[in-house]
Design a protein around this motif. Structure first.
Motif, mmCIF file in Angstrom:
data_model
loop_
_atom_site.group_PDB
_atom_site.id
_atom_site.type_symbol
_atom_site.label_atom_id
_atom_site.label_comp_id
_atom_site.label_asym_id
_atom_site.label_seq_id
_atom_site.Cartn_x
_atom_site.Cartn_y
_atom_site.Cartn_z
ATOM 1 N N SER A 1 0.827 -1.205 0.000
ATOM 2 C CA SER A 1 0.000 0.000 0.000
ATOM 3 C C SER A 1 0.865 1.261 0.000
ATOM 4 O O SER A 1 0.578 2.234 -0.702
ATOM 5 C CB SER A 1 -0.925 -0.005 1.218
ATOM 6 O OG SER A 1 -1.653 1.191 1.307
ATOM 7 N N SER A 2 1.938 1.231 0.785
ATOM 8 C CA SER A 2 2.817 2.398 0.904
ATOM 9 C C SER A 2 3.636 2.631 -0.359
ATOM 10 O O SER A 2 3.908 3.777 -0.733
ATOM 11 C CB SER A 2 3.741 2.216 2.108
ATOM 12 O OG SER A 2 4.382 3.412 2.442
ATOM 13 N N LEU A 3 4.025 1.543 -1.035
ATOM 14 C CA LEU A 3 4.890 1.660 -2.211
ATOM 15 C C LEU A 3 4.129 1.836 -3.516
ATOM 16 O O LEU A 3 4.713 2.214 -4.537
ATOM 17 C CB LEU A 3 5.773 0.418 -2.340
ATOM 18 C CG LEU A 3 6.798 0.144 -1.232
ATOM 19 C CD1 LEU A 3 7.511 -1.166 -1.497
ATOM 20 C CD2 LEU A 3 7.798 1.290 -1.134
ATOM 21 N N SER A 4 2.825 1.564 -3.485
ATOM 22 C CA SER A 4 2.059 1.481 -4.730
ATOM 23 C C SER A 4 1.996 2.804 -5.493
ATOM 24 O O SER A 4 1.850 2.811 -6.719
ATOM 25 C CB SER A 4 0.628 0.988 -4.446
ATOM 26 O OG SER A 4 -0.036 1.880 -3.578
ATOM 27 N N ASN A 5 2.099 3.932 -4.780
ATOM 28 C CA ASN A 5 2.027 5.238 -5.449
ATOM 29 C C ASN A 5 3.399 5.787 -5.809
ATOM 30 O O ASN A 5 3.516 6.942 -6.222
ATOM 31 C CB ASN A 5 1.284 6.242 -4.559
ATOM 32 C CG ASN A 5 -0.174 5.874 -4.379
ATOM 33 O OD1 ASN A 5 -0.825 5.396 -5.313
ATOM 34 N ND2 ASN A 5 -0.691 6.067 -3.175
ATOM 35 N N GLU A 6 4.424 4.980 -5.628
ATOM 36 C CA GLU A 6 5.776 5.421 -5.949
ATOM 37 C C GLU A 6 6.293 4.653 -7.161
ATOM 38 O O GLU A 6 5.636 3.750 -7.670
ATOM 39 C CB GLU A 6 6.680 5.231 -4.729
ATOM 40 C CG GLU A 6 6.152 5.982 -3.506
ATOM 41 C CD GLU A 6 7.168 6.092 -2.400
ATOM 42 O OE1 GLU A 6 8.372 6.003 -2.688
ATOM 43 O OE2 GLU A 6 6.748 6.269 -1.243
ATOM 44 N N GLU A 7 7.472 5.025 -7.606
ATOM 45 C CA GLU A 7 7.988 4.482 -8.868
ATOM 46 C C GLU A 7 8.718 3.158 -8.649
ATOM 47 O O GLU A 7 9.927 3.039 -8.878
ATOM 48 C CB GLU A 7 8.894 5.519 -9.525
ATOM 49 C CG GLU A 7 8.132 6.780 -9.933
ATOM 50 C CD GLU A 7 9.053 7.865 -10.451
ATOM 51 O OE1 GLU A 7 10.288 7.639 -10.479
ATOM 52 O OE2 GLU A 7 8.537 8.936 -10.799
ATOM 53 N N TYR A 8 7.970 2.160 -8.218
ATOM 54 C CA TYR A 8 8.516 0.822 -8.038
ATOM 55 C C TYR A 8 7.759 -0.158 -8.936
ATOM 56 O O TYR A 8 6.530 -0.056 -9.081
ATOM 57 C CB TYR A 8 8.387 0.363 -6.588
ATOM 58 C CG TYR A 8 9.294 1.097 -5.628
ATOM 59 C CD1 TYR A 8 10.646 0.774 -5.528
ATOM 60 C CD2 TYR A 8 8.804 2.113 -4.814
ATOM 61 C CE1 TYR A 8 11.478 1.451 -4.648
ATOM 62 C CE2 TYR A 8 9.631 2.800 -3.941
ATOM 63 C CZ TYR A 8 10.969 2.460 -3.858
ATOM 64 O OH TYR A 8 11.790 3.136 -2.996
ATOM 65 N N ASP A 9 8.494 -1.078 -9.513
ATOM 66 C CA ASP A 9 7.896 -2.183 -10.270
ATOM 67 C C ASP A 9 7.726 -3.339 -9.286
ATOM 68 O O ASP A 9 8.697 -4.017 -8.948
ATOM 69 C CB ASP A 9 8.830 -2.559 -11.427
ATOM 70 C CG ASP A 9 8.282 -3.710 -12.267
ATOM 71 O OD1 ASP A 9 7.133 -4.129 -12.019
ATOM 72 O OD2 ASP A 9 9.011 -4.184 -13.151
ATOM 73 N N LEU A 10 6.502 -3.532 -8.789
ATOM 74 C CA LEU A 10 6.244 -4.498 -7.722
ATOM 75 C C LEU A 10 5.824 -5.850 -8.269
ATOM 76 O O LEU A 10 4.940 -5.940 -9.129
ATOM 77 C CB LEU A 10 5.162 -3.961 -6.784
ATOM 78 C CG LEU A 10 5.473 -2.667 -6.018
ATOM 79 C CD1 LEU A 10 4.287 -2.271 -5.149
ATOM 80 C CD2 LEU A 10 6.722 -2.826 -5.165
#
Length: 455
Positions: free
Chosen positions: A17-26
């Protein structure tokens, strides 16, 4: 940055949830197909069903081209094996969560053995967090430390607070003041305050303080840290065990209530200094029957949020001056904060923060812009980041009050560490080469280097 997350429990969900709005390929790996489908439907992430310890599954997830893997399953051995297998395939950086006391004690050797870059010990971290907040009233929480120099504090402004109706410029003039208010949450809206900002009842303040002056600072802020001679702890699991190890050094009477008889026997043998009581299923009744009286502090540490909520509300009704509640569900944390009855400690939130520190650090190494310490505050609305000042930073030696010192809105310089000494900046202060600059910035700005604060 391409990141594989193995295991989607409470911590995994918090992190995603915390990383989803940042520029990470999850990329998500979990054995539960419904969970994987749920995550990929809700967030911008790819998912694979299987074991993170399987080479085949890791290959499908693209481990050979991934930058990092974070293993968060409930099983320590699976987490360690997942990281080791991923490293063999070419993942650059690895992070594993471990909980077993035996493995925690051997963490240095384990990092070498499994080629790990980062280890997270959430139960030990939770015990540390509880320990540093012993005796604190419910409206204040010591959230984090930048080394042994700077403290980060979360404070809810009550009607009787000496800060109520004060301007920030007035607080700056307080005798011996060693604090800087770097962020304010008002009605869940973030404010990065200036000198003419007026504090109101109900505001949630993020405060930077010089750690060596913390007792005096707390007094100035109207925060009375209660002297704790007696503690009642409900729940004798691993967090409690780590906490009891720390309390052994203190002159404090501790009573632990535990529902499992075998665990009681273990704790009695392990900690003969403390009183261990078998509680049975009715914890509240057991508290009454134990003749505990009115302790200085109550800590609820069972593995069920609902039980901890009930215990804390009971302690609150008994007017216990200091209460800490161990909860993992974010909604339960919000519930307690609404009624403002105590300090909450969340293992999943703390673990997710450690994962983000891991990612930020190695991301900054790849970009030749080293980030030091990193922290989330103001209900995760702001980032507090330690950044080095290099010789080509164009605002060096310019006083903050100078019109030429221009930084982006939504950023405040919270502290400077110079030659190992902490400085809370005034208008006359400036940034010098080789300073470590601690900034507070809105997460929306995505600051990764000191150069990015320039207007």
């Amino acid at each position: 940055m391409k990141v594989i997350i193995v295991g989607v429990g409470r911590t995994g969900l918090t992190l995603i949830s915390s990383l989803s709005n940042e520029e990470y390929d999850l990329i998500i790996i979990d054995k539960d197909k419904k969970m994987v489908d749920s995550i990929t439907d809700k967030y911008n992430a790819n998912g694979f069903v299987g074991s993170g310890a399987s080479l085949e599954t890791l290959k499908k997830a693209g481990a050979e081209s991934a930058d990092a893997i974070i293993a968060l399953t409930p099983t320590d051995e699976i987490n360690l094996l997942s990281c080791m297998q991923a490293k063999k395939l070419g993942v650059r950086y690895s992070c594993a969560r471990i909980s077993s006391p035996d493995l925690v004690r051997e963490s240095r050797d384990i990092k070498k053995q499994y080629s790990l870059d980062y280890l997270i010990t959430p139960r030990l971290d939770a015990a540390d967090e509880i320990y540093q907040n012993i005796g604190m009233p419910g409206f204040t929480k010591l959230e984090g430390f930048f080394g042994n120099m700077i403290s980060i504090m979360d404070l809810n402004v009550l009607d009787n607070s000496p800060l109520k109706d004060k301007m920030l410029s007035d607080i700056g003039k307080m005798e011996g003041q060693k604090v800087l208010i770097s962020a304010v949450l008002r009605n869940n809206k973030l404010i990065i305050p200036k000198g003419d900002f007026k504090i109101e009842s109900g505001d949630n303040l993020t405060i930077t303080a010089v750690q060596k002056d913390l007792p005096k600072t707390l007094e100035k802020l109207g925060v009375k840290r209660h002297k704790v001679n007696s503690i009642v702890m409900v729940g004798g699991g691993r967090v409690a065990e780590y906490l009891l190890e720390k309390l052994e050094r203190e002159s404090v009477h501790v009573t632990v209530l535990e529902i499992d008889k075998e665990r009681c026997s273990y704790l009695m043998e392990r900690f003969p200094k403390f009183k261990i009581v078998y509680s049975g299923s009715d914890v509240i009744e057991a508290i009454k029957e134990a003749g505990i009286g009115n302790p200085d502090m109550f800590i609820s540490l069972t593995d069920k949020d609902e039980t901890n909520l009930v215990i804390s509300m009971y302690a609150w009704s008994c007017k216990i001056p200091s209460i800490i509640t161990y909860v993992d569900n974010p909604e339960h944390v919000k519930l307690l904060h609404k009624v403002n009855i105590d300090i909450t400690v969340s293992q999943s939130a703390s673990c997710a923060l450690k994962c983000m520190r891991f990612l930020r650090y190695y991301e900054s190494i790849d970009n030749d812009q080293l980030i030091g310490k990193f922290y989330l505050a103001a209900d995760d609305h702001v980032e507090i980041i330690e950044l080095p000042a290099e010789e080509n930073f164009k605002l060096l030696n310019i006083p903050f009050m100078d019109p030429g010192f221009k930084i982006k809105p939504g950023i405040i310089i919270s502290a400077i560490i110079r030659d190992g000494e902490p400085i809370l900046p005034s208008g006359r202060e400036c940034i010098k080469e080789e300073d470590l600059v601690i900034i507070t910035a809105s997460r929306k700005l995505k600051i990764r280097s000191l150069y990015e604060i320039l207007a």
